[in-house]
Write a protein that holds these residues in place. Sequence first.
Motif, PDB file in Angstrom:
ATOM      1  N   VAL A 225       0.822  -1.213   0.000  1.00  0.00           N
ATOM      2  CA  VAL A 225       0.000   0.000   0.000  1.00  0.00           C
ATOM      3  C   VAL A 225       0.852   1.257   0.000  1.00  0.00           C
ATOM      4  N   PHE A 226       1.809   1.334   0.901  1.00  0.00           N
ATOM      5  CA  PHE A 226       2.638   2.544   0.993  1.00  0.00           C
ATOM      6  C   PHE A 226       3.486   2.731  -0.263  1.00  0.00           C
ATOM      7  N   ALA A 227       3.958   1.622  -0.817  1.00  0.00           N
ATOM      8  CA  ALA A 227       4.855   1.696  -1.966  1.00  0.00           C
ATOM      9  C   ALA A 227       4.179   2.292  -3.198  1.00  0.00           C
ATOM     10  N   VAL A 228       2.895   1.991  -3.391  1.00  0.00           N
ATOM     11  CA  VAL A 228       2.209   2.471  -4.599  1.00  0.00           C
ATOM     12  C   VAL A 228       1.342   3.705  -4.336  1.00  0.00           C
ATOM     13  N   MET A 229       1.285   4.168  -3.087  1.00  0.00           N
ATOM     14  CA  MET A 229       0.404   5.287  -2.754  1.00  0.00           C
ATOM     15  C   MET A 229       0.750   6.558  -3.529  1.00  0.00           C
ATOM     16  N   SER A 230       2.007   6.761  -3.858  1.00  0.00           N
ATOM     17  CA  SER A 230       2.405   7.979  -4.561  1.00  0.00           C
ATOM     18  C   SER A 230       1.774   8.086  -5.954  1.00  0.00           C
ATOM     19  N   ARG A 231       1.317   6.963  -6.514  1.00  0.00           N
ATOM     20  CA  ARG A 231       0.686   6.965  -7.844  1.00  0.00           C
ATOM     21  C   ARG A 231      -0.825   7.189  -7.770  1.00  0.00           C
ATOM     22  N   VAL A 232      -1.373   7.186  -6.571  1.00  0.00           N
ATOM     23  CA  VAL A 232      -2.826   7.218  -6.381  1.00  0.00           C
ATOM     24  C   VAL A 232      -3.328   8.659  -6.344  1.00  0.00           C
ATOM     25  N   ASN A 233      -4.534   8.862  -6.891  1.00  0.00           N
ATOM     26  CA  ASN A 233      -5.171  10.177  -6.860  1.00  0.00           C
ATOM     27  C   ASN A 233      -6.140  10.353  -5.702  1.00  0.00           C
ATOM     28  N   LYS A 234      -6.717   9.244  -5.264  1.00  0.00           N
ATOM     29  CA  LYS A 234      -7.740   9.344  -4.227  1.00  0.00           C
ATOM     30  C   LYS A 234      -7.901   7.994  -3.541  1.00  0.00           C
ATOM     31  N   VAL A 235      -8.128   8.030  -2.209  1.00  0.00           N
ATOM     32  CA  VAL A 235      -8.429   6.818  -1.441  1.00  0.00           C
ATOM     33  C   VAL A 235      -9.900   6.874  -1.037  1.00  0.00           C
ATOM     34  N   ILE A 236     -10.623   5.811  -1.330  1.00  0.00           N
ATOM     35  CA  ILE A 236     -12.041   5.731  -0.962  1.00  0.00           C
ATOM     36  C   ILE A 236     -12.238   4.536  -0.042  1.00  0.00           C
ATOM     37  N   LEU A 237     -12.771   4.801   1.141  1.00  0.00           N
ATOM     38  CA  LEU A 237     -12.937   3.763   2.151  1.00  0.00           C
ATOM     39  C   LEU A 237     -14.405   3.570   2.496  1.00  0.00           C
ATOM     40  N   HIS A 240     -17.420   0.504   9.032  1.00  0.00           N
ATOM     41  CA  HIS A 240     -18.407  -0.213   9.839  1.00  0.00           C
ATOM     42  C   HIS A 240     -19.228   0.764  10.668  1.00  0.00           C
ATOM     43  N   ALA A 241     -18.569   1.813  11.173  1.00  0.00           N
ATOM     44  CA  ALA A 241     -19.253   2.821  11.989  1.00  0.00           C
ATOM     45  C   ALA A 241     -18.444   4.108  11.964  1.00  0.00           C
ATOM     46  N   VAL A 242     -19.147   5.222  12.194  1.00  0.00           N
ATOM     47  CA  VAL A 242     -18.509   6.524  12.331  1.00  0.00           C
ATOM     48  C   VAL A 242     -18.824   7.033  13.730  1.00  0.00           C
ATOM     49  N   LEU A 243     -17.802   7.373  14.496  1.00  0.00           N
ATOM     50  CA  LEU A 243     -17.988   7.814  15.873  1.00  0.00           C
ATOM     51  C   LEU A 243     -18.221   9.322  15.926  1.00  0.00           C
ATOM     52  N   ALA A 244     -18.573   9.814  17.103  1.00  0.00           N
ATOM     53  CA  ALA A 244     -18.996  11.206  17.243  1.00  0.00           C
ATOM     54  C   ALA A 244     -17.895  12.202  16.913  1.00  0.00           C
ATOM     55  N   ASN A 245     -16.647  11.807  17.076  1.00  0.00           N
ATOM     56  CA  ASN A 245     -15.537  12.720  16.777  1.00  0.00           C
ATOM     57  C   ASN A 245     -15.111  12.661  15.314  1.00  0.00           C
ATOM     58  N   GLY A 246     -15.790  11.838  14.512  1.00  0.00           N
ATOM     59  CA  GLY A 246     -15.425  11.687  13.105  1.00  0.00           C
ATOM     60  C   GLY A 246     -14.473  10.539  12.850  1.00  0.00           C
ATOM     61  N   GLY A 247     -14.091   9.808  13.900  1.00  0.00           N
ATOM     62  CA  GLY A 247     -13.228   8.639  13.730  1.00  0.00           C
ATOM     63  C   GLY A 247     -14.003   7.465  13.152  1.00  0.00           C
ATOM     64  N   LEU A 248     -13.275   6.545  12.537  1.00  0.00           N
ATOM     65  CA  LEU A 248     -13.893   5.392  11.881  1.00  0.00           C
ATOM     66  C   LEU A 248     -13.603   4.102  12.626  1.00  0.00           C
ATOM     67  N   ILE A 249     -14.576   3.213  12.604  1.00  0.00           N
ATOM     68  CA  ILE A 249     -14.347   1.811  12.924  1.00  0.00           C
ATOM     69  C   ILE A 249     -14.450   1.084  11.592  1.00  0.00           C
ATOM     70  N   ALA A 250     -13.304   0.768  10.998  1.00  0.00           N
ATOM     71  CA  ALA A 250     -13.270   0.236   9.632  1.00  0.00           C
ATOM     72  C   ALA A 250     -12.455  -1.052   9.599  1.00  0.00           C
ATOM     73  N   ILE A 251     -12.539  -1.773   8.486  1.00  0.00           N
ATOM     74  CA  ILE A 251     -11.878  -3.060   8.354  1.00  0.00           C
ATOM     75  C   ILE A 251     -10.375  -2.924   8.589  1.00  0.00           C
ATOM     76  N   SER A 252      -9.799  -3.939   9.175  1.00  0.00           N
ATOM     77  CA  SER A 252      -8.374  -3.926   9.513  1.00  0.00           C
ATOM     78  C   SER A 252      -7.526  -3.635   8.269  1.00  0.00           C
ATOM     79  N   GLY A 253      -6.603  -2.714   8.415  1.00  0.00           N
ATOM     80  CA  GLY A 253      -5.777  -2.261   7.302  1.00  0.00           C
ATOM     81  C   GLY A 253      -6.147  -0.860   6.841  1.00  0.00           C
ATOM     82  N   SER A 254      -7.325  -0.384   7.249  1.00  0.00           N
ATOM     83  CA  SER A 254      -7.775   0.952   6.850  1.00  0.00           C
ATOM     84  C   SER A 254      -6.906   2.046   7.455  1.00  0.00           C
ATOM     85  N   HIS A 255      -6.457   1.845   8.693  1.00  0.00           N
ATOM     86  CA  HIS A 255      -5.613   2.853   9.327  1.00  0.00           C
ATOM     87  C   HIS A 255      -4.282   2.980   8.597  1.00  0.00           C
ATOM     88  N   MET A 256      -3.706   1.852   8.232  1.00  0.00           N
ATOM     89  CA  MET A 256      -2.449   1.861   7.477  1.00  0.00           C
ATOM     90  C   MET A 256      -2.616   2.612   6.158  1.00  0.00           C
TER      91      MET A 256
END
Length: 369
Positions: A225-237, A240-256
């Motif tokens: 993911v990190f190696a090819v990120m420089s070629r990417v224009n946009k990340v779309i995720l 599972h849930a959005v918390l009150a502060n705007g944080g995500l509970i998303a599938i493992s690997g989303s934070h990376m």
Amino acid sequence: MSKGTNDLVDDLVAKLKRRQLVGSSTVAQATLKLLIVVISKNNWSKPNELLNLVKSVGQKLIEANPTELAVGNIVRRVLHVIREEYREAEAEKDANLNEFQPAPLTTSSSMYNLLGETGSASKDNVHYPSSLRSNIIQEIREIKDDLENIYDQIKNQASLHIHSNEIIMTIGRSKTVEEFLKMAASKRKFQVLVAESAPSYSGQEMALELSKAGIETTVIPDSAVFAVMSRVNKVILGTHAVLANGGLIAISGSHMMASAAKHHSIPVVVCTGLYKLSPLYPYDEDSFNVSMNPDSILGFEEGDLIEKVTVTNPYYDYVSPTLVDLFLTNQGGHPPSYLYRLIIENYDPNDQTFDLSTMAETLPKKQRA
């Protein structure tokens, strides 16, 4: 609560405990369907009775599987609808009373009215309209219709956010993101990189569905993911849930992936329905996670090694709101800083918890039984 509805509640509780129902959309629709039956099939006449009934059912469902935050979100949304309908009925009742009361002639008589010294007996004799039950159910059915049309409302914004010849990156499989990309592909030509999201490898399923729709799709290992990120224009995720502060509970690997995008100044867009927006704060991020069977990471055939290590297989990641640029919801696009307004519009502050002992204190005095 009647025996018939009690059996339905127990059935849904059992399915949540056994994880026979998983996924925010499936769980949300099942919860809403049950609450419609509970409200329509049980006897209640006062605000406290109905609110306590819904809260008691909600408490059972949440305790059955606390990580399915959509359950609590739907229950809170229904409670908000009930409160709004009672406020409208209360206003209508007051308006009808005022038609039969003479206007105050003096300051003292006005003060007596303000303190409730006059007209209290007539207020007690005024009942809520018989249509109140049907009005509440109708409002809840509108929420149900919104849930069923959630993908259409989000994917219709695709052409505004995805442009020709872009390279889009995503991870795992999200139905919302899948529909979003398919709609964009009907008007634009672009390429998608899908991280496989080991050990579930749901990204491979996502790539297969996108390729069937004619989208040029490439599966990459999570480590790339990190190696090819420089070629990417946009990340779309997806999430599972959005918390009150705007944080995500998303599938493992989303934070990376979001962290890599932040490093390369790549915008991160989250596609989600508002029913996933929770008023809860991530005081303890791990409390929202689920640990899956570690056999897919370290099999039992590695007998000697298993005795020497402890293996955890978390299913979700917590993604900080500082790593997200835009939320695309069924009500349009919003930055993370705006989510507090959506929480105020969709949930009542009194419904943060489901403590029935304090319920009487959350209603205006006129609404208490």
